[in-house]
Design an enzyme around this catalytic site. Structure first.
Site, mmCIF file in Angstrom:
data_model
loop_
_atom_site.group_PDB
_atom_site.id
_atom_site.type_symbol
_atom_site.label_atom_id
_atom_site.label_comp_id
_atom_site.label_asym_id
_atom_site.label_seq_id
_atom_site.Cartn_x
_atom_site.Cartn_y
_atom_site.Cartn_z
ATOM 1 N N GLN A 1 10.237 8.201 41.241
ATOM 2 C CA GLN A 1 9.939 7.946 42.650
ATOM 3 C C GLN A 1 9.112 6.659 42.791
ATOM 4 O OE1 GLN A 1 11.132 9.803 45.305
ATOM 5 N NE2 GLN A 1 10.281 8.148 46.543
ATOM 6 N N ASP B 1 19.506 6.403 40.338
ATOM 7 C CA ASP B 1 19.093 5.563 41.461
ATOM 8 C C ASP B 1 19.861 4.233 41.466
ATOM 9 O OD1 ASP B 1 17.523 6.155 43.579
ATOM 10 O OD2 ASP B 1 15.600 5.714 42.609
ATOM 11 N N LYS C 1 14.087 16.209 47.050
ATOM 12 C CA LYS C 1 15.173 15.890 46.110
ATOM 13 C C LYS C 1 15.365 17.043 45.129
ATOM 14 C CE LYS C 1 14.499 10.958 46.648
ATOM 15 N NZ LYS C 1 13.766 9.761 46.214
#
Ligand code: NDP
Length: 294
Positions: free
Chosen positions: A98, A121, A54
């Protein structure tokens, strides 16, 4: 009949180019690049790979990337402290923590601590609520990528019968909301659903997000349907570890109108949707209209 294979890798690459193209006006207006912060707690090898890819993709597209790695032993307070710093940091437009977090940490309160405008997210309850209310917000990356692929494969979603198999907060629920917003008629199936086969057989659009290898049989797929396979499982096939989806691909591809492969379908879209969200967050935080990239 043989399905068109929906090439997620190619779609993601072209979206990436559009994202890079849309950075210049932001840099001109603000004198800085959009910034994405990725936070990893612990040293889970799979999570390390995801976080690194990412961060690498953000840099590759021309964004600023900030990586924060906390030890496995980090406390909830330490993690919340880092989130508070990132929330306050003007150079940071998007924050990604994460998942999964180590067992002693409470993921939902960490997600809720992220400033919703930086929640790239799309998992913060405010963003989930905005989606459910049909209002603009940041949308969970995997379902957003799936919607882009569905729209690339179908002329219209309006009135289509759609089934989403799986009801997680990460994939199934936001996927169903997105399809509903496109005026599809949406069924959400899960582990207690009775006679899944007959429900899938009626669907013009199938999104499978379960995580059980090839549980959706090819002959369940309605001729001409659009099939999006989110699931990833590793199977031992001919002595080799093979990545497979939730859909029995070879047989389904004979029936479907369009289908995503695993790998090379939804996976590349998840990371590119994150980049898309980081760009959108950067524009919106500054009060500029976000460019329409898809
Ligand atoms: P979860 O485990 O959170 O959810 C799985 C869902 O599947 C649950 O809602 C569960 O139902 C449902 N389910 C389980 N068994 C059945 C069954 N027999 N019939 C119907 N439904 C069933 O997974 P996620 O949503 O996080 O992820 C789903 C899959 O997608 C995983 O394989 C994951 O690795 C993959 N994934 C891939 C991504 C990518 O970029 N390619 C990104 C995100 C996820 P219930 O709620 O009743 O338990």
């Amino acid at each position: 009949m043989s399905a068109r294979i929906i090439d997620g890798k190619a779609y993601a690459a072209s979206l990436g180019e559009r994202i890079t193209g849309a950075l210049a006006p932001f840099v001109e207006k603000t004198g800085r690049r959009p910034g994405l912060a990725v936070v990893l707690v612990g040293a889970d090898p799979a999570s390390e790979v995801y976080v690194r890819s990412k961060a690498k993709m953000a840099k590759q597209l021309g964004m600023e990337s900030f990586e924060h790695v906390l030890p496995e032993t980090a406390t909830q307070e330490e993690l919340l402290g880092l989130i508070a710093d990132l929330n306050a940091d003007e150079a940071v437009d998007g924050i990604l923590v994460q998942l999964p977090l180590p067992g002693h940490l409470d993921a939902s309160s960490v997600i809720s601590a992220i400033e919703p405008a930086k929640d790239v997210d799309g998992l913060h309850p405010i963003n989930a609520g905005l989606l459910a209310s049909g209002l603009p917000g940041l949308v969970s990356c995997t379902p957003l990528g799936c919607l882009m692929l569905i729209k690339s494969a179908r002329e219209t979603l309006s009135g289509a019968e759609a089934i989403v198999v799986g009801r997680s907060i990460l994939v199934g629920k936001p996927m169903a909301q997105l399809l509903l917003a496109e005026n599809a008629t949406v069924t959400i199936a899960h582990s207690r659903t009775r006679d899944l086969a007959s429900r899938v057989r009626q669907a013009d659009i199938v999104v499978a997000a379960v995580g059980q290898a090839e549980m959706i049989k090819g002959d369940w797929v309605k001729p001409g349907a659009t099939v999006i396979d989110v699931g990833t499982s590793r199977l031992l096939r001919d002595g080799k570890k093979t990545l497979v989806g939730d859909v029995e691909f070879d047989r389904a591809a004979k029936q479907a109108g369009a289908i995503t492969p695993v790998p090379g379908g939804v996976g590349p879209m998840t990371i590119m949707s994150l980049m898309h969200n980081a760009l959108v967050a950067a524009y919106q935080r500054k009060g500029f209209p976000a460019p329409a990239l898809w």
